[in-house]
Design an enzyme around this catalytic site. Sequence first.
Site: not given
Ligand code: UGA
Length: 441
Positions: A272, A275
């Site tokens: 997500c 992209k």
């Molecule tokens: C993300 C959004 O959080 C969702 O709200 C959204 O619905 C989704 O994309 C989507 O568009 O479908 P997701 O990609 O599943 O969800 O996972 P996240 O938990 O957001 O993590 C994304 C990335 O950010 C991961 O690589 C994670 O390790 C990183 N991250 C997240 C950090 O490096 N630090 C943080 O504090 C949080």
Amino acid sequence: MTDRITVVGMGFVGLTTAAVFAEKGCTVYGVDANVDKVRMISKLKLPFFEPGLDILVKKAVRSRRLLPTNSLNDAIRASNIVFVCVGTPMRSDGSVNLEYIRQVSSSLGVALKNANNKPTICVKSTVPPGTTENIVQKHVEETSTKKVGKDFGIAMTPEFLREGSAVTDSMSPHLIVIGSNDNRSRNVVCKFFRQIYGAKAKILNTNIVSAELIKYANNSFLATKISFINTIANVCNRIPGADVDIIAKAIGTDPRIGSQFLNAGPGYGGSCFPKDVAGFIHYCQSLGYDPLLLEATDAVNKKQVNLILDIIHSHLHVLTKKRIAILGTAFKKDTDDIRESVSIRLMEELIGHGADVRAHDPMALPNTRERLGGKIMYASSVAEAARNAEAIILMTDWDEYKTLNEKRISRLTKKCLIIDTRRILQLKPKKCIEYVALGRS
Ligand code: UGA
């Protein structure tokens, strides 16, 4: 509940949405063009790993509340709402590939042509502003020769669930956004969500284009928050005594900032954020506007992997044949998804330098093997990956990695560099261990 729903696209968002609606009492047709995927779900098997989803899907399929099918025609004719959840992948230039959206829209039109019902079509896929009206609505109208507002409804309801906690996120979303341009569609969708989530659920009604933008704004803001804290972490790395976690904790208590998504790390990955940030940048540029902030968010994120590589180089110098253990290959913990995983990018760089890479992940090794094949070794345990390694790189914060301590490490390897990209360990400097935590000097 009497609602009959169709969910088109049994990918991550679609299958979770379908299973949750079924759990809430609807009868849901889960449509996908992929015959193997539909067969798999019918046989109670999930095409990917997601905590808790297997239980929900099994229950829903067994009780016939979830009906996996390849037949869009039958599903549409029996449904009053259709959720479109097909993928909108990134093209190599960063723009959004809307091919699946186009295909599904035409198929929806064909199905509607001879149907007697008037379903409301809700786009849940993340799409650039204008897509719901200019592509979905237009294709459906053209192929069905029917009219929006009169013969079918149209709405845009973006999704905010996260991989790893998708079931909980979908069972009680923090907000339901309903984008629609006509009262009938708005009322149908609003009534449905009220039935599903109750009178207290937060619903925001807006027009279609704003709903499309809300999703991009939401993900871009979260990605920017991560790149911001990674910037602070990179500064901390250069100042003796500085600790990014304390800084994140402090600024997170300011209600104007908020404490979530301030965990510094190797950069964001997944299907997500990379992209959507790229897609939004591309979209803004198509309007003649250069979104400098988003470009910086993206650039900071892409550079994080180089930082890890620089640390490895400065400690190990030449990497040829050096054994390097990678703990965590998915883009985060609690998933087997390796799409846009920073860990995969790091391993590809290490392979390029001739390193002997040994990877471990509790869930994602089959997907990693599919991508990297025989170029690395796949370890069935942390110990197997770390044995005789000259460097151990912690890429995700799975609980089992938190148990690594000085004693365990020195039993596995004589002299080792540990790079803790998520700061989950608290190792004391030892003769045989060089410990580098990103964001701590
Ligand atoms: C993300 C959004 O959080 C969702 O709200 C959204 O619905 C989704 O994309 C989507 O568009 O479908 P997701 O990609 O599943 O969800 O996972 P996240 O938990 O957001 O993590 C994304 C990335 O950010 C991961 O690589 C994670 O390790 C990183 N991250 C997240 C950090 O490096 N630090 C943080 O504090 C949080």
